[in-house]
Design an enzyme around this catalytic site. Structure first.
Site, PDB file in Angstrom:
ATOM      1  N   LYS A 129      -3.089   1.997   1.406  1.00  0.00           N
ATOM      2  CA  LYS A 129      -1.783   1.384   1.630  1.00  0.00           C
ATOM      3  C   LYS A 129      -1.813  -0.101   1.272  1.00  0.00           C
ATOM      4  O   LYS A 129      -0.960  -0.591   0.525  1.00  0.00           O
ATOM      5  CB  LYS A 129      -1.347   1.548   3.093  1.00  0.00           C
ATOM      6  N   ASP A 151       3.200   3.713   4.465  1.00  0.00           N
ATOM      7  CA  ASP A 151       2.941   3.302   5.847  1.00  0.00           C
ATOM      8  C   ASP A 151       3.575   4.346   6.770  1.00  0.00           C
ATOM      9  O   ASP A 151       4.054   5.392   6.317  1.00  0.00           O
ATOM     10  CB  ASP A 151       3.476   1.884   6.104  1.00  0.00           C
TER      11      ASP A 151
END
Ligand code: SF4
Length: 216
Positions: free
Chosen positions: A120, A138
């Site tokens: 991420k 996320d």
């Protein structure tokens, strides 16, 4: 309606709802993007934006960060949570000095070799520091894309791969912002505000598919 047609309509509606969607973290170069994103794990962007001006003023470069100690950095970032974030930031800076000539790298492989950097964070740096097409997944992107039916996967990496199929590549970064905005404003984790949501006619969860309700 095919799933591809649905996906296109979902993106159109998200674009209409959030025309100004963009990064809510404040940063100005790849180094600042990396530091702010590491700090943002399990912490609000507003909180990170409160601490980073002092961090960037006192440690303005990768080299300055590499030359400090985690104990020195920690008081600056304490309000963003875990001490490990200070350790990871300093260790990442030292590795960038040692292995990447002092320049924050721009590839997934190199970025994820840095302490504290998962897919991420690497995707955020690739998208917003280097302008590459990437979809950082996320908790909001994971939850909202599963609920809507844009993706159907149990892991962030699985969702990332499916979103890459479902969304035109040039829209990946923008779509990631749309999904975060919708997750923060309407499709809340515990109690999604479905009655006001203009995506309900396109949404798998609202349409009765309870298996679409997955959380990272
Ligand atoms: S209809 Fe409900 S579950 Fe579906 S996207 Fe909207 S708020 Fe989320």
């Amino acid at each position: 309606m095919t799933q591809a047609e649905k996906n296109a309509r979902i993106l159109e509606e998200l674009a209409r709802l959030y025309p100004d969607a963009g990064p809510e973290l404040h940063f100005g170069n790849p180094y600042e993007t990396l530091v702010a994103t590491i700090l943002s794990a399990q912490c609000t962007d507003a909180r990170v934006n409160m601490v980073t001006p002092r961090v960037f003023a006192d440690f303005p470069t990768v080299e300055a960060m590499a030359n400090t100690e985690p104990e020195t950095l920690y008081p600056y970032v304490r309000s963003c949570g875990f001490k490990s974030k200070a350790v990871n930031i300093v260790m990442a800076a030292r590795k960038i000095m040692r292995d990447f000539g002092g320049e924050v790298p721009s590839t997934m492989e190199a970025l994820t070799s840095l302490p504290g950097v998962g897919r991420k964070t690497a995707n955020v740096v690739m998208a917003f520091a280097f302008g590459k097409n990437a979809i950082p997944v996320d908790t909001h992107v994971f939850r909202v894309s599963n609920r809507l039916g844009l993706a159907r996967a149990d892991t962030p990496e699985g969702v990332e791969k499916q979103l890459q199929q479902a969304i035109p590549e040039e829209s990946w970064s923008k779509a990631h912002h749309y999904l975060i905005y919708h997750g923060r404003r309407v499709c809340h984790s515990r109690k999604p505000d479905c009655e006001t949501c203009t995506l309900r006619s396109l949404c798998s969860l609202y349409g009765g598919d309870e298996t679409a309700d997955r959380k990272a």
